[in-house]
Enzyme design. Structure first.
Site, PDB file in Angstrom:
ATOM      1  N   GLN A   2     133.771 -96.456 -57.628  1.00  0.00           N
ATOM      2  CA  GLN A   2     133.154 -97.707 -57.212  1.00  0.00           C
ATOM      3  C   GLN A   2     133.896 -98.929 -57.744  1.00  0.00           C
ATOM      4  O   GLN A   2     134.713 -98.839 -58.653  1.00  0.00           O
ATOM      5  CB  GLN A   2     131.697 -97.754 -57.667  1.00  0.00           C
ATOM      6  N   HIS A   3     133.575-100.089 -57.141  1.00  0.00           N
ATOM      7  CA  HIS A   3     133.919-101.435 -57.630  1.00  0.00           C
ATOM      8  C   HIS A   3     135.362-101.861 -57.418  1.00  0.00           C
ATOM      9  O   HIS A   3     135.645-103.055 -57.441  1.00  0.00           O
ATOM     10  CB  HIS A   3     133.609-101.597 -59.129  1.00  0.00           C
ATOM     11  N   ASP A  25     130.737 -92.862 -55.915  1.00  0.00           N
ATOM     12  CA  ASP A  25     130.828 -91.537 -56.523  1.00  0.00           C
ATOM     13  C   ASP A  25     129.508 -91.070 -57.133  1.00  0.00           C
ATOM     14  O   ASP A  25     129.132 -89.894 -56.991  1.00  0.00           O
ATOM     15  CB  ASP A  25     131.953 -91.480 -57.554  1.00  0.00           C
TER      16      ASP A  25
END
Length: 487
Positions: free
Chosen positions: A72-73, A248
């Site tokens: 992520q991110h 995830d």
């Protein structure tokens, strides 16, 4: 004829592909490939690893659907031609820590601690999460301030799994970018509770006006079982149905078959406490991120930057392997003769201390031995995660069961000490690729057109119990503010 689906886990460290039967979830074949190290990576390296992992898994020629669970991110900034502007900044790149503090301050009222608290509360209300260096919105602000020439070229913003799904489809148009609720809820410019982008926050991050921000293409947010398109026909994947994918942690929750009241504690590169909740969670303190899951519900998360590498470092320091570290830790008494490890070894996200370093506290002649050092390392890692679980329960998140997953979950010391630290029964499933499995389950769901995900058989679990070691948590709580913070 058996219908096959593919689940892809594009993580920080590697790409893994599992091919499973759509109806039963039975594993047919799998493949993997490494990613380069570092906190900024060329997305092309992810794509190359994905192609290699697909090849190792026997290809997608007989696979009906695929989906991607991704780290992520991470910021993937694209120009008007769809080209990557610069290497992606990953979730664990902490150079945007000052940007996070600035974004909070810009929504603050008053002065001193009250101002910080008001800014954090404002962000929680707007997006469900308080900005930290991990979130994409802070990386955009860093880009605007540190590389303005690159910021001015941004025509679209994607996250790792968004970009990889786009690549799988062979699409050329930026308007074809897609994402899902779980992934977009970790950007910092999406209102998770209301389910909509906040272009005002995107504008704030990039230091542009809102009209300019609305000209930037953001991926279309798909429902849990909505089709993202089909595979790249030029590669022979035209038959392949693509799922929306997931972050995830949300993919792992789907792979574990989690529902309301279930908690997963994952100890990989990072440490993650996640729980399925029927309602959005808002934590002005910023300990809990109010993310969404991959089924239409919500997935509050507490995330630490320091996960299994705490044990890697302790094993290296003591000159043993992981099995040897576990043996040493289990030889020592709970509490390690008063020794505590505050494990902020690479900065920390929860609590938000991006420049912190770790500390051994309480070292004495009694504890100056390998056994107690090993025990303190395991206990410190688990105490940090226990803080996250406690913050969740304080916010009313139900906890009926806890599953321990990730690479460090295989440690005998972690398995046996965890129930003492969490003061709850701990279940440890068989080792598996839960992110990839969740992505495969989503692919089967999209293919089926059903209202709910298919019911696959879950892994057998081992159950661990122990007498509560409350004194260990209490000692850690009294010392966790005693760390080294670099300027």
């Amino acid at each position: 004829m058996t219908t096959l689906v593919a689940g892809i886990d594009s993580s920080t460290q590697s790409c893994k592909v599992v091919i499973r039967e759509a109806e039963t979830g039975a594993l047919v074949r799998q493949g993997s490939a490494k990613h380069p190290e570092g906190t900024e990576v060329s997305p092309q390296a992810w794509w190359d690893a994905l192609l290699l992992a697909i090849e190792q898994a026997g290809g997608l020629h007989d696979v009906a659907a695929a989906a991607i669970g991704g780290q992520q991110h991470g910021l993937v900034a694209l120009d008007a031609d769809g080209e990557v502007i610069r290497d992606a900044l990953l979730w664990n790149d902490t150079r945007s820590a000052d940007a996070a503090a600035a974004l909070i301050a810009e929504y603050s009222a008053g002065t001193g601690p009250e101002a910080v608290n008001s800014g954090a509360a404002a962000w929680t209300q707007m997006t469900g999460s308080v900005p930290v260096a991990s979130l994409t919105v802070t990386k955009l602000r860093w880009l605007a301030d540190s590389e303005p020439q690159n910021a001015q070229r941004v025509a679209a913003v994607a996250l790792p799994h968004d970009w990889l799904t786009w690549q799988l489809s062979g699409a050329a148009a930026l308007e074809d970018l897609t994402t899902d609720r779980s992934e977009v809820s970790g950007t910092g410019y999406y209102d998770t509770a209301q389910g909509q982008y906040r272009y005002d926050l995107l504008a704030r991050a990039l230091r542009i006006n809102e009209d300019q921000a609305r000209s930037i293409i953001l991926p279309r947010v798909l429902g849990p079982a909505e089709q993202a398109g089909t595979g790249d026909a030029a590669r022979g994947w035209g038959h392949l149905v693509l799922g929306p994918g997931a972050g995830d942690n949300a993919a792992a929750a789907l792979g574990l078959g989690m529902s309301t009241g279930d908690v997963a504690i994952s100890i990989g590169t990072s440490g993650v406490v996640s729980a399925v909740s029927p309602k959005p969670i808002q934590d002005p303190a910023g300990v809990i991120n109010g993310f969404a899951d991959a089924t239409g519900e919500f997935l509050p998360l507490a995330v630490t930057l320091n996960g299994s590498r705490v044990l890697d470092g302790a094993a290296r320091m003591l000159g043993v392997d992981h099995a040897g570290l576990a043996d040493l830790a289990l030889t020592a008494e709970p509490g390690a003769h008063g020794l505590s490890l505050i494990p902020y070894l690479e900065g920390e996200r929860t609590p938000n201390l991006p420049h912190a370093t770790g500390s051994f506290i309480g070292l004495s002649l009694a504890s100056m031995n390998p056994q107690d050092v090993a025990r303190a390392a395991v206990e410190g890692l688990l105490c940090g995660l226990a803080d996250g679980l406690e913050a969740m329960t304080t916010l009313g998140v139900p906890v009926n069961s806890i599953q321990l997953i990730g690479g460090a979950a295989r440690s005998a010391a972690v398995q046996q000490i965890a129930p003492a630290i969490f003061e709850r029964e701990i279940q440890v499933p068989e080792p598996g690729e839960y992110v990839a499995d969740g992505a495969a389950r989503q692919a089967a769901w999209v293919l089926s057109g059903s209202d709910t995900a298919p019911q696959w058989t879950t892994s057998a679990v081992q159950t661990f119990t122990a007498e509560p070691a409350r004194h260990v948590r209490e000692a850690y709580a009294a010392r966790r503010h005693l760390f080294a913070e670099r300027s």
